[in-house]
Design an enzyme around this catalytic site. Structure first.
Site, short mmCIF file in Angstrom:
data_model
loop_
_atom_site.label_atom_id
_atom_site.label_comp_id
_atom_site.label_asym_id
_atom_site.label_seq_id
_atom_site.Cartn_x
_atom_site.Cartn_y
_atom_site.Cartn_z
CE LYS A 68 -4.18 1.75 2.61
NZ LYS A 68 -5.06 1.80 3.73
CB SER A 143 -7.95 3.72 2.65
OG SER A 143 -7.17 3.39 3.82
CB SER A 167 -8.69 1.09 5.76
OG SER A 167 -9.22 2.29 5.53
N1 GLN Z 1 -13.45 4.55 5.93
C1 GLN Z 1 -12.82 5.37 7.11
C2 GLN Z 1 -12.39 6.72 7.19
O1 GLN Z 1 -12.81 7.37 6.12
C3 GLN Z 1 -11.39 4.09 7.60
C4 GLN Z 1 -10.55 4.75 6.89
C5 GLN Z 1 -9.47 3.68 7.47
O2 GLN Z 1 -9.31 2.68 8.18
N2 GLN Z 1 -8.13 3.96 7.05
O3 GLN Z 1 -11.84 7.27 7.90
#
Ligand code: GLN
Length: 485
Positions: A68, A143, A167
């Site tokens: 990532k 993400s 995410s």
């Molecule tokens: N969707 C969540 C956010 O927008 C989680 C993001 C994550 O776990 N990095 O913050």
């Protein structure tokens, strides 16, 4: 050649027997990377000159994987999918990636994320939208969007992810694969771009539960550069999976899983919850005890707000170092503060700026107690509630999200109030640092859906074991997205 759609154990066998070489695997993985890039836009960088490594007894040796793009990789562009770091090449490698390298793992690309991990759609990265390999009109969630797309498409057996609210586990569900975030601190966060430090976890996206255990075994370890990391050398995740779950006790939460809680439920939500209930029956047929429990709805519904306050506050504080002076492209301006303002104004997407506004607001001295401190108190209540469940049950099992991957068109970051608690309960795993894994458990509208298993801190082996037994009783192990085949 089609080795990249096999499991790590199978690829390792093929390497050991001399049936295939690390060079050949890298070639296959790079070819598939380019194909998927055209179709789904999953990568920030494809590492064309990835070097083969010696095949040893390490299961990961010689095998390609994805990183990532919020993990620092020495000498390789690491952008966090943000314009603010669009040309940043770190001079060091994140500990988790170093640990994988030391086992002979070969990184072949850097995957797209929602900018700095802040998002759940895969649409906010600076290189554009990531499409779901099962259906190009749908999102991967985020993400860890690019990592999920690539693993689902069979580019390689695994990719690293990070998880602050869901995410790793939500994109895994939307892409029909496995997403595992271990107990907080098992994997060092050194070199992972921070989003919200008290919630950030490193982890893995794979296509089987055993592969998830192998990869996290490879990433984990105490690290002097991350004092929140702990020593787990006596925890052998992969070696401890035996699939014996007889007598294990699970619970699911009525307020989240009962269709009657959603008077306006659409067909996908209904099918998703029905499918979840059939997974519960599977658990029972494996010899596990499963009970429905009730949790105060007000507390459950508070979770998304608690998450917003804490994550935005921590993000605002963490990202104050993005000034354009230390890293990133320098902006114009005749004074330093103007330069910095231009850099941040141009560099961050509107979503991130909105989050910084929220973060700054809740941290202001006159607001801090009302918002930030209260959010911490409610976080504690939620964690206490889950720990209370873990006194009686080995794990909590819940559906992931409110159905399959959502359409990209018209996607927004705001959630439907009725299903917000169902969409967002995975955050509780971050509030408590609990080990938490998502595995595929079926299809709704011809798209994959997932189920999540979360246990108490340091009980990763138990969580993996339950997930493994359940995976073995269903037909969705090591599945490759159809469109990408
Ligand atoms: N969707 C969540 C956010 O927008 C989680 C993001 C994550 O776990 N990095 O913050």
């Amino acid at each position: 050649m089609n080795y990249m759609s096999k499991s790590i154990e199978e690829i390792h066998e093929a390497l050991k027997s001399g049936e295939v070489t690390s060079e050949e695997l890298i070639k296959e993985s790079l070819q598939k990377s380019y194909k998927l890039q055209d179709e789904c836009n999953a990568f920030v960088t494809i590492i064309d000159d990835a070097k083969a490594t010696k095949v040893t007894d390490e299961l990961l040796s010689g095998i390609p994987y994805g990183v990532k793009d919020n993990y620092s990789t020495k000498g390789i562009l690491s952008t966090g999918s943000s314009n603010t770091l669009k040309d940043y090449v770190p001079f060091f490698t994140a500990t988790a990636i170093k640990n994988l390298e030391s086992k002979g793992a070969v990184a072949v690309n850097k995957t797209v994320l929602d900018e700095f991990g802040m998002g759940g759609t895969g649409t906010t990265g600076h290189t554009g939208v990531v499409k779901n390999p099962w259906d190009h009109l749908r999102m991967c969630a985020g993400s860890s969007s690019g990592s999920a797309a690539a693993v689902a498409a069979g580019v390689y057996p695994y990719a690293t992810g990070s998880d602050t609210g869901d995410s790793i586990r939500k994109p895994a569900a939307y892409c029909g694969i496995v997403g595992y975030k271990p107990t907080y601190g098992m994997i060092s966060r050194y070199g992972l771009f921070p989003f919200a430090s008290s919630l950030d976890h490193c982890g893995a996206l794979t296509r089987t539960v055993k592969d998830a255990a192998i990869v996290v075994d490879g990433m984990k370890g105490i690290d002097k550069n991350d004092m929140t990391s702990f020593d787990s050398k006596d925890m052998h995740l992969y070696d401890s999976i035996d699939g014996n779950v007889t007598g294990k006790k699970l619970c699911y939460i009525k307020e989240l899983c009962d269709i009657n809680m959603y008077p306006n439920a659409d067909d996908e939500l209904k099918a998703h919850l029905e499918n979840f209930m059939s997974t519960i029956e599977k658990c029972k047929s494996l010899g596990m005890d499963v009970e429905e429990v009730s949790v105060d709805e007000t507390l459950l519904k508070a979770s998304p707000s608690v998450y917003v306050v804490i994550s935005c506050a921590e993000a605002t504080s963490n990202m104050s170092n993005l000034t354009g002076f230390i890293f990133g492209p320098r902006s114009e301006g005749d004074k330093w503060d103007l330069e910095m303002k231009n850099y941040r104004t141009k560099g961050f997407s509107p979503l991130i700026k909105r989050r910084f506004v929220i973060g700054s607001y809740v941290l202001q001295s006159q607001n801090k107690d009302r918002y930030f401190h209260n959010a911490q108190r409610v976080r504690r209540l939620l964690v206490d509630k889950w720990n209370e469940l873990f006194e009686k049950y080995d794990a909590v099992i819940l559906p992931v999200g409110s159905g399959p991957a959502k359409k990209l068109e018209g996607s927004k970051d705001a959630l439907d109030k009725n299903t917000a608690a169902l969409e967002d309960h995975l955050q509780i795993g971050n509030f408590g640092g609990f080990p938490s894994i998502t595995i595929p458990n079926g299809f709704v509208s011809n798209l994959p859906v997932g189920v999540n298993i979360t246990g108490k801190c340091y009980d990763d082996i138990n969580v993996l074991n339950i997930a493994y037994a359940l995976e073995s009783s269903m037909d969705y192990k090591n599945q490759i997205a159809k469109e990408a085949k």
